[in-house]
Design a protein around this motif. Sequence first.
Motif, PDB file in Angstrom:
ATOM      1  N   UNK A 181      65.039  34.620  57.850  1.00 40.73           N
ATOM      2  CA  UNK A 181      63.856  33.763  57.745  1.00 40.73           C
ATOM      3  C   UNK A 181      64.187  32.637  56.777  1.00 40.73           C
ATOM      4  N   UNK A 182      63.475  31.521  56.944  1.00 39.86           N
ATOM      5  CA  UNK A 182      63.762  30.309  56.170  1.00 39.86           C
ATOM      6  C   UNK A 182      62.657  30.114  55.126  1.00 39.86           C
ATOM      7  N   UNK A 183      63.050  29.970  53.858  1.00 42.95           N
ATOM      8  CA  UNK A 183      62.085  29.853  52.765  1.00 42.95           C
ATOM      9  C   UNK A 183      61.558  28.432  52.589  1.00 42.95           C
ATOM     10  N   UNK A 184      60.224  28.301  52.624  1.00 36.58           N
ATOM     11  CA  UNK A 184      59.554  27.008  52.426  1.00 36.58           C
ATOM     12  C   UNK A 184      58.906  27.020  51.045  1.00 36.58           C
ATOM     13  N   UNK A 185      59.313  26.080  50.184  1.00 33.87           N
ATOM     14  CA  UNK A 185      58.798  26.078  48.815  1.00 33.87           C
ATOM     15  C   UNK A 185      58.168  24.761  48.412  1.00 33.87           C
ATOM     16  N   UNK A 186      58.049  24.576  47.103  1.00 35.52           N
ATOM     17  CA  UNK A 186      57.353  23.423  46.536  1.00 35.52           C
ATOM     18  C   UNK A 186      57.890  22.075  46.977  1.00 35.52           C
ATOM     19  N   UNK A 187      59.162  22.027  47.392  1.00 28.23           N
ATOM     20  CA  UNK A 187      59.760  20.748  47.793  1.00 28.23           C
ATOM     21  C   UNK A 187      58.987  20.103  48.947  1.00 28.23           C
ATOM     22  N   UNK A 188      58.297  20.926  49.741  1.00 26.22           N
ATOM     23  CA  UNK A 188      57.550  20.396  50.897  1.00 26.22           C
ATOM     24  C   UNK A 188      56.422  19.439  50.454  1.00 26.22           C
ATOM     25  N   UNK A 189      56.017  19.558  49.190  1.00 31.76           N
ATOM     26  CA  UNK A 189      54.921  18.716  48.678  1.00 31.76           C
ATOM     27  C   UNK A 189      55.425  17.412  48.055  1.00 31.76           C
ATOM     28  N   UNK A 190      56.734  17.291  47.857  1.00 36.40           N
ATOM     29  CA  UNK A 190      57.262  16.113  47.184  1.00 36.40           C
ATOM     30  C   UNK A 190      57.227  14.910  48.128  1.00 36.40           C
ATOM     31  N   UNK A 191      56.779  13.749  47.628  1.00 34.30           N
ATOM     32  CA  UNK A 191      56.684  12.575  48.496  1.00 34.30           C
ATOM     33  C   UNK A 191      58.034  12.202  49.133  1.00 34.30           C
ATOM     34  N   UNK A 192      59.133  12.535  48.445  1.00 33.70           N
ATOM     35  CA  UNK A 192      60.470  12.172  48.949  1.00 33.70           C
ATOM     36  C   UNK A 192      60.984  13.120  50.028  1.00 33.70           C
ATOM     37  N   UNK A 193      60.237  14.187  50.317  1.00 34.93           N
ATOM     38  CA  UNK A 193      60.782  15.239  51.182  1.00 34.93           C
ATOM     39  C   UNK A 193      60.314  15.126  52.637  1.00 34.93           C
ATOM     40  N   UNK A 194      60.251  13.903  53.158  1.00 35.15           N
ATOM     41  CA  UNK A 194      59.761  13.694  54.523  1.00 35.15           C
ATOM     42  C   UNK A 194      60.618  14.472  55.541  1.00 35.15           C
ATOM     43  N   UNK A 195      61.930  14.406  55.352  1.00 35.57           N
ATOM     44  CA  UNK A 195      62.849  15.091  56.284  1.00 35.57           C
ATOM     45  C   UNK A 195      62.595  16.598  56.295  1.00 35.57           C
ATOM     46  N   UNK A 196      62.333  17.139  55.110  1.00 36.51           N
ATOM     47  CA  UNK A 196      62.071  18.575  55.000  1.00 36.51           C
ATOM     48  C   UNK A 196      60.820  18.948  55.773  1.00 36.51           C
ATOM     49  N   UNK A 197      59.764  18.127  55.620  1.00 36.19           N
ATOM     50  CA  UNK A 197      58.521  18.409  56.340  1.00 36.19           C
ATOM     51  C   UNK A 197      58.753  18.357  57.849  1.00 36.19           C
ATOM     52  N   UNK A 198      59.572  17.395  58.282  1.00 38.37           N
ATOM     53  CA  UNK A 198      59.875  17.299  59.725  1.00 38.37           C
ATOM     54  C   UNK A 198      60.613  18.549  60.198  1.00 38.37           C
ATOM     55  N   UNK A 199      61.563  19.003  59.388  1.00 35.17           N
ATOM     56  CA  UNK A 199      62.341  20.195  59.749  1.00 35.17           C
ATOM     57  C   UNK A 199      61.435  21.429  59.840  1.00 35.17           C
ATOM     58  N   UNK A 200      60.557  21.599  58.845  1.00 33.49           N
ATOM     59  CA  UNK A 200      59.683  22.783  58.837  1.00 33.49           C
ATOM     60  C   UNK A 200      58.626  22.717  59.945  1.00 33.49           C
ATOM     61  N   UNK A 201      58.359  21.524  60.452  1.00 36.24           N
ATOM     62  CA  UNK A 201      57.427  21.397  61.579  1.00 36.24           C
ATOM     63  C   UNK A 201      58.117  21.777  62.883  1.00 36.24           C
ATOM     64  N   UNK A 202      59.442  21.628  62.919  1.00 35.79           N
ATOM     65  CA  UNK A 202      60.190  21.901  64.154  1.00 35.79           C
ATOM     66  C   UNK A 202      60.532  23.379  64.336  1.00 35.79           C
TER      67      UNK A 202
END
Length: 270
Positions: A181-202
């Motif tokens: 399983x893939x861990x989703x943490x606080x980085x998802x809230x950082x304004x600079x983490x657009x790529x991360x949010x896209x990845x976790x949406x996929x």
Amino acid sequence: MLTDSHCHLDFNVFHHDRAIQLHQAFSAGVRRIVVPSVARQYWQRTLQLSGEFCGVRLYPALGLHPFFIAEHSKNDLNILDSLLAQYSGRIAGVGEIGLDFSKKKYDEESVLQDSKEQQLELFEGQLMLAQKHKLPVILHVVKAHDQTLKLLRQYPDVNGVVHAYSGSLSQAEQYIKQGFKIGVGGAITWPTAKKKRELFALLPLESLVLETDAPDMAPDGLKGQRNTPDQVALIARFLAECRDEPESLIHRVTSDNVEQVLQLTDPCSP
Ligand SMILES: [Zn+2]
């Protein structure tokens, strides 16, 4: 119900107000917290944190973290081996273990090279223990996903969680294929983490777990401050937003996912 799959509640920074933090986590909907340890000096303390406190269930994991490679001794692996046997059925997994090839700790390339070799040896030793004791692992991997995936292929029965995921989509797919399983943490809230949010949406929701990594990885509003386990609710909200799914679904499925992959035996039963 929310599950924080990665919180360092055993650290000294929580000594003075651990019960308050657990009450706050409970009020935020958190019912389970996995506490991975990072070095031998924390193992007994982490084991003592197993059980139910203030309505929240705590599950200990034991491991030797790659970032503290200089503090570990060869004999630590033997001690870990015997603790895993002694506390069989009460340990959520072997962790936090892995590879950290980021340069921040090393001034010279040669020092990093030496450390890489030591880290690989220690990591493999702990993968062998996970396999031997039939336990999942909690992985810390920074700038070393390909090396980790290569090593994991030799341990096809070992799965677990890749905490604070920082790799690519294709690397995530390879982990998921091996049952991770893939861990989703606080980085998802950082304004600079657009790529991360896209990845976790996929990625499929069935492959995601939530974590705070408290006291580290503070979400956007808390940057520079101590992170706390109640913040897992904020991480769930951000994940729900970027996936366009209801928060209640995120809470339920990510909690089920932790239960599926880590060994969460009831800490209160004899
Ligand atoms: Zn951690």
